[in-house]
Design an enzyme around this catalytic site. Structure first.
Site, mmCIF file in Angstrom:
data_model
loop_
_atom_site.group_PDB
_atom_site.id
_atom_site.type_symbol
_atom_site.label_atom_id
_atom_site.label_comp_id
_atom_site.label_asym_id
_atom_site.label_seq_id
_atom_site.Cartn_x
_atom_site.Cartn_y
_atom_site.Cartn_z
ATOM 1 N N GLY A 519 -5.878 10.285 -0.615
ATOM 2 C CA GLY A 519 -6.770 11.429 -0.584
ATOM 3 C C GLY A 519 -8.078 11.150 -1.289
ATOM 4 O O GLY A 519 -8.370 10.010 -1.667
ATOM 5 N N ASP A 627 0.186 -0.032 -6.273
ATOM 6 C CA ASP A 627 -1.226 -0.133 -5.864
ATOM 7 C C ASP A 627 -2.115 -0.377 -7.082
ATOM 8 O O ASP A 627 -3.096 0.325 -7.302
ATOM 9 C CB ASP A 627 -1.663 1.131 -5.134
ATOM 10 C CG ASP A 627 -2.956 0.913 -4.345
ATOM 11 O OD1 ASP A 627 -3.271 -0.252 -4.038
ATOM 12 O OD2 ASP A 627 -3.648 1.900 -4.049
#
Length: 784
Positions: A519, A627
């Protein structure tokens, strides 16, 4: 009229049932001290109660305690509203006014405590399952909560912050504020302090140690410490501990005691007794102020702690050792009229008028005799430096006898004295500071007969009105609840925001400060003026319950190098997370702008390693970030790193390390471990690999996302940076060839070389060769 009377008598039995235990107070309702055995608020899980608690003769305080149904008198109080000003046992009430303010009124006249809140909404006061007493409105906006105003106890999930402190009670029977404080000091270090009537001093961690030597760091801006239900406590000054029964969800409480120690108590259920599962100080005589001036503490394992007056002194108050002892003699300035009495193995901390590093006994005695204010001296041996040191004393405070102490205190006395410390030892007393009794008592007032009749009439009428209001309110709430499909009660412990609130805070999501696969992140200013980073997740495909479970996971994590989550929004299709705002932006931004010197880069690497070790090895379940990249490492005002963006994180079971439940490749090209491409089992070593790539990027200034094709034109999973560094490592002066040109020669060669070697170990293709993140932390901390 007949219907009203019938309704009144129909509901009258319910009023008595309602008053026996409440799950909340609404506007206009109250709890009465005269019905304290029946008038109380109960948490939904029935673990906690809130009501009036007797603290003395006709003296009561409004409190929260662990519910023990078989016990008539609460024994485990965890919070008090007005601990230093109890109320009368007659006509006193805790009321939720129509203005939205909670007030504690003494004998129907004087307000002794108030929440200082106001609201036009239909707010309610209720007790949550974690022991937090909360005043909120139907939208979930919290106006006040007891967790923000602790007394002497911290419950699991309750944060100790820069704005709060734990203050001990005066004694085990006197719950008013005592002398010991557990809080974050001005250096951001969590510690214990004695704050007595005349003097104050810190004693834990050991005050003669600098923060680094005590295992603490003062480089943090948040100041927060939390105990969880599993028995792990961690704070932002790098202090952490686990209880002896760590790993099991139990009833727990952390308490600063009237003896100056901090202990964690545990038990499985109300049928068992509390036991100590951790304590800060193992020796009973370490806390300052235990025995008061001119006295010292003696700890005997069989009989416990005792206080002794110095020879020639007498106890000031036989019920309160904290007042110490007073001398039975007067000293003069004539050195020929003084002598010194030897008290072996007794030391007094602080108030050294002179300190001589190397001194024999005669020189130390002479130094004291030259000073009229000198009351004695301490002569002790230093194991480290192999000589005796001299401390002359103007006051004898914080005294204790210890066989470990290799020294002697010499008490200055008139030559005409007949005092002996051996005789005094035989007069030892068991009393100490915790034996002080509550001295306050209220006089019972004689109420007028007509006043009593009017009062009972008013109470009956008021009860009828309250019942009607509650019934109407319950009907409205039930209807509202049925109209909200997909609504789930979030037991996350942080705030739920409405979508309109966050849209307003971000000015319509106008200022974008970052984006990723999960997002877009926007900068916003919340209603309390805090700057926040608000992440608007991509359109949700998961239900609200699943989203709240994942949000709760992030909210429960606590580490100084982990981004702090303040709240969330789950409204319709909207899913948003609210984080603290990091002033310096991301590591990626700072690397591209050349704002980081070598020491900042090294500290960022160390801080990032610490938080990954926390996620991988200190949580009950292993959490893989998946990540790790410079864009997800944010920097605060002091360039301390905080790992963010758990959009790709995954829980792993500790007992099955090679099991991979990932259904898709996760991460960012250039930072991804080869396991993703080769379809191997995914473990915590994927984060280790990504961490190594990030560290190489910090050292070289080269991004792994550039040039990610190999000689055959096929896509490579690690790019060219790793191969290039390994090639340079085979030559001489290799560090000079790989270091970021922005650093030039301004760096610590040994630390940067260690950092580069650790990074290369982390990016080994074979995951079994890579170190764990805790091993990385150990290697980076090995260089002074």
């Amino acid at each position: 009229m007949g219907f009203s009377i019938s309704l009144f008598f129909l509901l009258l039995p319910l009023s008595f049932q309602f008053s026996s235990s409440l799950f909340s107070l609404i506007k206009g309702s109250s709890l009465s001290v005269e019905k304290q055995a029946h008038d109380f608020i109960l948490s939904p899980n029935k673990m906690f109660c809130a009501g009036f608690f007797q603290v003395g003769e006709n003296a009561f305080s409004f409190a929260i305690w662990f519910n023990e149904p078989d016990t008539h008198n609460p024994t485990t109080v965890v919070w008090m509203a007005s601990r230093d000003q109890p109320v009368n046992g007659k006509l006193s009430k805790l009321s939720l006014l129509n203005s939205g303010n909670i007030v504690l009124v003494d004998a129907g006249q004087i307000t002794t405590w108030s929440s200082n809140t106001a609201s036009h909404a239909p707010v309610k006061l209720h007790l949550q399952d974690d022991g937090n007493l909360v005043l909120d409105d139907p939208q979930g906006t919290i106006l006040w909560k007891s967790f923000d105003f602790p007394t002497d106890t911290l419950l699991p999930g309750q944060p100790l912050t820069r704005y709060t402190q734990l203050v001990s009670s005066r004694s085990e029977s006197n719950h008013s504020s005592g002398f010991y404080k557990f809080f974050f000091d001005d250096d951001n270090v969590l510690g214990l302090q004695y704050d007595g009537p005349d003097v104050s001093s810190s004693y834990w961690p050991q005050p003669w140690l600098i923060s680094w030597d005590a295992g603490r760091t003062n480089f943090n801006s948040s100041r927060i410490g939390v105990l969880n239900s599993l028995g792990l406590f961690s704070s932002t000054d790098n202090f952490s501990f686990v209880t002896s029964d760590y790993g099991t969800v139990l009833q727990r409480r952390l308490k600063v005691e009237c003896d100056g120690n901090v202990r964690v108590y545990s038990r499985n259920n109300v049928l068992q007794n509390w036991y100590v599962s951790w304590q800060a100080i193992s020796s009973g005589c370490v806390p300052h102020g235990i025995c008061g001036p001119n006295s010292f503490c003696v700890y005997v394992h069989a009989s416990g702690r005792k206080c002794l007056c110095l020879p020639g002194h007498r106890l000031k108050n036989h019920s309160d050792w904290s007042q110490g002892c007073e001398p039975l003699f007067q000293l003069t300035c004539h050195r020929n009229e003084s002598m010194f009495l030897e008290i072996p193995n007794v030391e007094f901390y602080g108030y050294d008028n002179h300190y001589v590093e190397i001194s024999n006994y005669s020189a130390c005695e002479s130094l004291c005799l030259q000073d009229c204010s000198c009351k004695g001296f301490q002569h002790s041996y230093s194991d480290d430096k192999r000589f005796y040191r001299c401390y002359t004393k103007t006051q004898f405070l914080n005294g204790r006898r210890s066989q470990v102490f290799q020294g002697t205190t010499y008490l200055r006395l008139p030559r005409s004295n007949s005092f002996s410390h051996k005789e005094h030892d035989r007069e030892s007393l068991n009393d100490h500071v915790c034996s002080v009794q509550l001295q306050r008592a209220y006089i019972k007032t004689q109420a007028n007969h007509y006043v009593k009749i009017f009062l009972w009439f008013s109470i009956t009428l008021g009860a009828f009105e309250v019942i009607c209001i509650v019934l109407i309110w319950c009907l409205v709430r039930t209807r509202q609840k049925s109209n909200r499909e997909g609504y789930h009660l979030a037991g996350t412990g942080f705030r739920k925001y409405s979508y309109s609130e966050l849209k307003k805070a971000t000015k319509g999501f106008s200022e974008e400060i970052g984006r990723g696969a999960g997002g877009v992140v926007y900068k916003g200013i919340l209603s309390d003026e805090r700057h926040a980073a608000i992440k608007r997740l991509n359109e949700a495909k998961q239900g609200e319950g699943e989203f709240l479970a994942e949000a709760s996971l992030i909210g429960r994590l606590n580490h100084m190098n982990l981004i702090e989550m303040w709240g969330y929004c789950a409204e319709g299709k909207h899913r948003l997370l609210v984080y603290e705002y990091m002033e310096k932006g991301s590591l990626a931004e700072n690397l591209s702008s050349n704002t980081l010197d070598w020491s900042k880069r090294f500290n960022i690497a160390l801080g990032t390693a610490r938080v990954l070790a926390y996620l991988h090895e200190e949580c009950l379940e292993w959490i893989l970030h998946c990540d790790i990249k410079p864009q997800n490492i944010l920097l605060d005002a002091n360039y301390q790193p905080k790992v963010a963006d758990f959009g790709l994180s995954k829980l792993q079971n500790r007992n099955n390390l090679n099991n991979s439940s990932f259904s898709m490749i996760r991460g960012t090209r250039g930072y991804m471990a080869p396991e993703w491409v080769l379809n191997l089992a995914i473990t915590s070593k994927v984060d280790v690999y990504s961490y190594g790539i990030v560290v190489l990027e910090m050292i070289t200034g080269k991004s792994p996302t550039t040039g990610v094709q190999n000689i055959d034109g096929e896509e490579s999973y690690n790019g060219r940076v790793v191969a290039w560094v390994r090639e340079k490592k085979s030559g001489r002066s290799w560090l000079q060839h790989i270091i970021d040109p922005a650093l030039q020669t301004n760096y610590n060669e040994s630390k940067m070389e260690l950092l580069a070697k650790v990074a290369l170990d982390c990016v080994e293709e074979d995951k079994d060769i890579r170190p764990t993140m805790s091993q990385v932390v150990e290697m980076l901390q090995s260089v002074p």
